[in-house]
Design a protein around this motif. Structure first.
Motif, PDB file in Angstrom:
ATOM      1  N   ALA A 199      42.168  10.251 -81.693  1.00 46.20           N
ATOM      2  CA  ALA A 199      41.656  10.245 -82.996  1.00 46.20           C
ATOM      3  C   ALA A 199      41.567  11.367 -83.895  1.00 46.20           C
ATOM      4  CB  ALA A 199      40.299   9.320 -83.216  1.00 46.20           C
ATOM      5  N   SER A 200      42.376  12.394 -83.327  1.00 46.97           N
ATOM      6  CA  SER A 200      42.147  13.570 -84.288  1.00 46.97           C
ATOM      7  C   SER A 200      42.788  13.342 -85.639  1.00 46.97           C
ATOM      8  CB  SER A 200      42.863  14.757 -83.358  1.00 46.97           C
ATOM      9  OG  SER A 200      43.185  16.003 -84.397  1.00 46.97           O
ATOM     10  N   ALA A 201      42.021  14.075 -86.483  1.00 48.38           N
ATOM     11  CA  ALA A 201      42.561  13.967 -87.994  1.00 48.38           C
ATOM     12  C   ALA A 201      43.943  14.891 -88.226  1.00 48.38           C
ATOM     13  CB  ALA A 201      41.620  14.564 -89.162  1.00 48.38           C
ATOM     14  N   ALA A 202      44.043  15.907 -86.901  1.00 49.42           N
ATOM     15  CA  ALA A 202      45.230  16.727 -87.213  1.00 49.42           C
ATOM     16  C   ALA A 202      46.332  16.000 -87.006  1.00 49.42           C
ATOM     17  CB  ALA A 202      45.067  17.846 -86.006  1.00 49.42           C
ATOM     18  N   ILE A 203      46.481  14.815 -86.267  1.00 48.96           N
ATOM     19  CA  ILE A 203      47.610  14.196 -86.217  1.00 48.96           C
ATOM     20  C   ILE A 203      48.377  13.605 -87.246  1.00 48.96           C
ATOM     21  CG2 ILE A 203      48.716  12.037 -84.884  1.00 48.96           C
ATOM     22  CD1 ILE A 203      46.558  12.755 -82.676  1.00 48.96           C
ATOM     23  N   ASP A 204      47.409  12.809 -88.196  1.00 48.01           N
ATOM     24  CA  ASP A 204      47.659  12.593 -89.431  1.00 48.01           C
ATOM     25  C   ASP A 204      48.048  13.265 -90.442  1.00 48.01           C
ATOM     26  OD1 ASP A 204      47.329   9.762 -88.517  1.00 48.01           O
ATOM     27  OD2 ASP A 204      45.086   9.728 -89.002  1.00 48.01           O
TER      28      ASP A 204
ATOM     29  N   VAL B 173      55.092  23.390 -89.547  1.00 45.06           N
ATOM     30  CA  VAL B 173      53.959  23.317 -89.143  1.00 45.06           C
ATOM     31  C   VAL B 173      53.441  24.174 -87.765  1.00 45.06           C
ATOM     32  CG1 VAL B 173      51.740  22.085 -88.723  1.00 45.06           C
ATOM     33  CG2 VAL B 173      53.224  21.233 -90.168  1.00 45.06           C
ATOM     34  N   TYR B 174      52.685  25.321 -88.018  1.00 48.58           N
ATOM     35  CA  TYR B 174      52.627  26.136 -86.715  1.00 48.58           C
ATOM     36  C   TYR B 174      51.015  25.672 -86.243  1.00 48.58           C
ATOM     37  CZ  TYR B 174      56.543  28.899 -86.772  1.00 48.58           C
ATOM     38  OH  TYR B 174      57.937  29.688 -86.654  1.00 48.58           O
ATOM     39  N   VAL B 175      50.741  25.277 -85.113  1.00 51.48           N
ATOM     40  CA  VAL B 175      49.627  24.710 -84.500  1.00 51.48           C
ATOM     41  C   VAL B 175      48.970  25.733 -83.736  1.00 51.48           C
ATOM     42  CG1 VAL B 175      48.643  22.990 -83.290  1.00 51.48           C
ATOM     43  CG2 VAL B 175      50.465  22.283 -84.816  1.00 51.48           C
ATOM     44  N   PHE B 176      47.668  26.004 -83.762  1.00 49.11           N
ATOM     45  CA  PHE B 176      46.925  26.685 -82.731  1.00 49.11           C
ATOM     46  C   PHE B 176      45.563  26.033 -82.534  1.00 49.11           C
ATOM     47  CE2 PHE B 176      43.293  29.369 -81.915  1.00 49.11           C
ATOM     48  CZ  PHE B 176      43.753  29.852 -80.690  1.00 49.11           C
ATOM     49  N   ASP B 177      45.633  25.838 -81.250  1.00 49.88           N
ATOM     50  CA  ASP B 177      44.214  25.228 -80.735  1.00 49.88           C
ATOM     51  C   ASP B 177      43.786  25.921 -79.479  1.00 49.88           C
ATOM     52  OD1 ASP B 177      42.550  22.526 -81.294  1.00 49.88           O
ATOM     53  OD2 ASP B 177      42.287  23.334 -79.091  1.00 49.88           O
ATOM     54  N   PRO B 178      42.616  26.198 -79.256  1.00 43.83           N
ATOM     55  CA  PRO B 178      42.360  27.157 -77.911  1.00 43.83           C
ATOM     56  C   PRO B 178      42.469  26.317 -76.818  1.00 43.83           C
ATOM     57  CG  PRO B 178      40.515  27.307 -79.841  1.00 43.83           C
ATOM     58  CD  PRO B 178      41.508  26.495 -80.238  1.00 43.83           C
ATOM     59  N   LYS B 179      42.266  24.791 -77.013  1.00 42.24           N
ATOM     60  CA  LYS B 179      42.151  24.064 -75.679  1.00 42.24           C
ATOM     61  C   LYS B 179      43.186  23.004 -75.450  1.00 42.24           C
ATOM     62  CE  LYS B 179      37.327  24.761 -74.527  1.00 42.24           C
ATOM     63  NZ  LYS B 179      36.754  24.122 -73.146  1.00 42.24           N
ATOM     64  N   VAL B 180      44.063  22.698 -76.650  1.00 41.72           N
ATOM     65  CA  VAL B 180      44.985  21.632 -76.419  1.00 41.72           C
ATOM     66  C   VAL B 180      46.371  22.219 -76.123  1.00 41.72           C
ATOM     67  CG1 VAL B 180      46.360  19.895 -78.008  1.00 41.72           C
ATOM     68  CG2 VAL B 180      43.682  20.101 -78.409  1.00 41.72           C
ATOM     69  N   ALA B 181      47.103  21.681 -75.324  1.00 38.84           N
ATOM     70  CA  ALA B 181      48.131  21.955 -74.337  1.00 38.84           C
ATOM     71  C   ALA B 181      49.408  21.506 -75.375  1.00 38.84           C
ATOM     72  CB  ALA B 181      48.469  21.432 -73.113  1.00 38.84           C
TER      73      ALA B 181
ATOM     74  N   ALA C   8      53.188  15.303 -77.777  1.00 35.76           N
ATOM     75  CA  ALA C   8      53.351  13.767 -77.200  1.00 35.76           C
ATOM     76  C   ALA C   8      52.329  12.978 -78.317  1.00 35.76           C
ATOM     77  CB  ALA C   8      52.592  13.890 -76.031  1.00 35.76           C
ATOM     78  N   ASP C   9      51.207  13.580 -78.809  1.00 39.41           N
ATOM     79  CA  ASP C   9      50.433  12.762 -79.797  1.00 39.41           C
ATOM     80  C   ASP C   9      51.440  12.687 -81.052  1.00 39.41           C
ATOM     81  OD1 ASP C   9      48.091  12.757 -78.470  1.00 39.41           O
ATOM     82  OD2 ASP C   9      47.362  14.665 -79.374  1.00 39.41           O
ATOM     83  N   LEU C  10      52.218  13.743 -81.592  1.00 36.21           N
ATOM     84  CA  LEU C  10      52.938  13.556 -82.909  1.00 36.21           C
ATOM     85  C   LEU C  10      54.128  12.467 -82.620  1.00 36.21           C
ATOM     86  CD1 LEU C  10      52.878  17.058 -84.083  1.00 36.21           C
ATOM     87  CD2 LEU C  10      51.513  15.329 -84.905  1.00 36.21           C
ATOM     88  N   GLU C  11      54.817  12.544 -81.250  1.00 36.09           N
ATOM     89  CA  GLU C  11      55.764  11.818 -81.104  1.00 36.09           C
ATOM     90  C   GLU C  11      55.306  10.323 -81.167  1.00 36.09           C
ATOM     91  OE1 GLU C  11      57.528  13.919 -77.782  1.00 36.09           O
ATOM     92  OE2 GLU C  11      58.632  14.957 -79.067  1.00 36.09           O
ATOM     93  N   TYR C  12      54.146   9.964 -80.469  1.00 34.69           N
ATOM     94  CA  TYR C  12      53.535   8.751 -80.480  1.00 34.69           C
ATOM     95  C   TYR C  12      53.125   8.354 -81.789  1.00 34.69           C
ATOM     96  CZ  TYR C  12      50.722   5.025 -79.455  1.00 34.69           C
ATOM     97  OH  TYR C  12      49.825   3.644 -79.654  1.00 34.69           O
TER      98      TYR C  12
END
Length: 155
Positions: A30-35, A47-55, A61-65
């Motif tokens: 349910a992350s807003a970042a996906i939408d 889009v360049y994504v940085f998150d300290p904990k998300v692999a 996988a989230d974006l492809e889903y």
């Protein structure tokens, strides 16, 4: 975001900081970042994504889903989304920084250094209202609060 960036983000590099749905976790359900990312990809952004904990693979996988679930086509996720391990790398050459998770470390970044390496005009979209908008405007950023009707330019 798109309207603030002169009604187009096609081909523009955007730095998305925070992919988890809340700080101190790698949970992306349910992350807003996906939408947000999906909408930007539909507009042909890079889009360049940085998150300290998300692999990295979790982001893809989230974006492809989401792409499959929403029956979207040709987002070219693996070409148009880059997951990086350094927030400064994510921001270098970007037109905008988008804050999607309220990580405490995002408040401590050297935003002058970030601004100096971004495209101009440089934008910050603070989706969690965690940053010092007055200080950012003082550096030269155009600052927008996502989800707020407050005109931050007049503050």
């Amino acid at each position: 975001i798109v309207s603030a960036l002169y009604n187009t983000v096609a081909g523009k590099k955007l730095a998305l900081l925070g992919f988890a749905f809340k700080k101190d976790t790698g949970d992306t359900r349910a992350s807003a970042a996906i939408d947000v990312t999906t909408l930007l990809l539909e507009e042909h952004a890079v889009v360049y994504v940085f998150d300290p904990k998300v692999a990295t693979e979790q982001v893809y996988a989230d974006l492809e889903y989401k792409e499959k679930q929403a029956n979207l086509k040709n987002l070219n996720i693996r070409n148009n989304v880059k997951v990086v391990s350094d927030p400064y790398e994510a921001c270098e050459g970007a037109h905008a920084v988008i804050i999607c998770t309220e990580w405490d470390e995002f408040k401590t970044y050297d935003y002058k250094k970030i601004y100096d390496k971004m495209m101009k005009p440089a934008f910050v979209f603070d989706g969690r209202n965690i940053l010092d908008h007055t200080a950012l405007r003082g550096i030269g950023f155009e600052v927008h609060s996502i989800g707020s009707n407050i005109d931050v330019k007049s503050m």
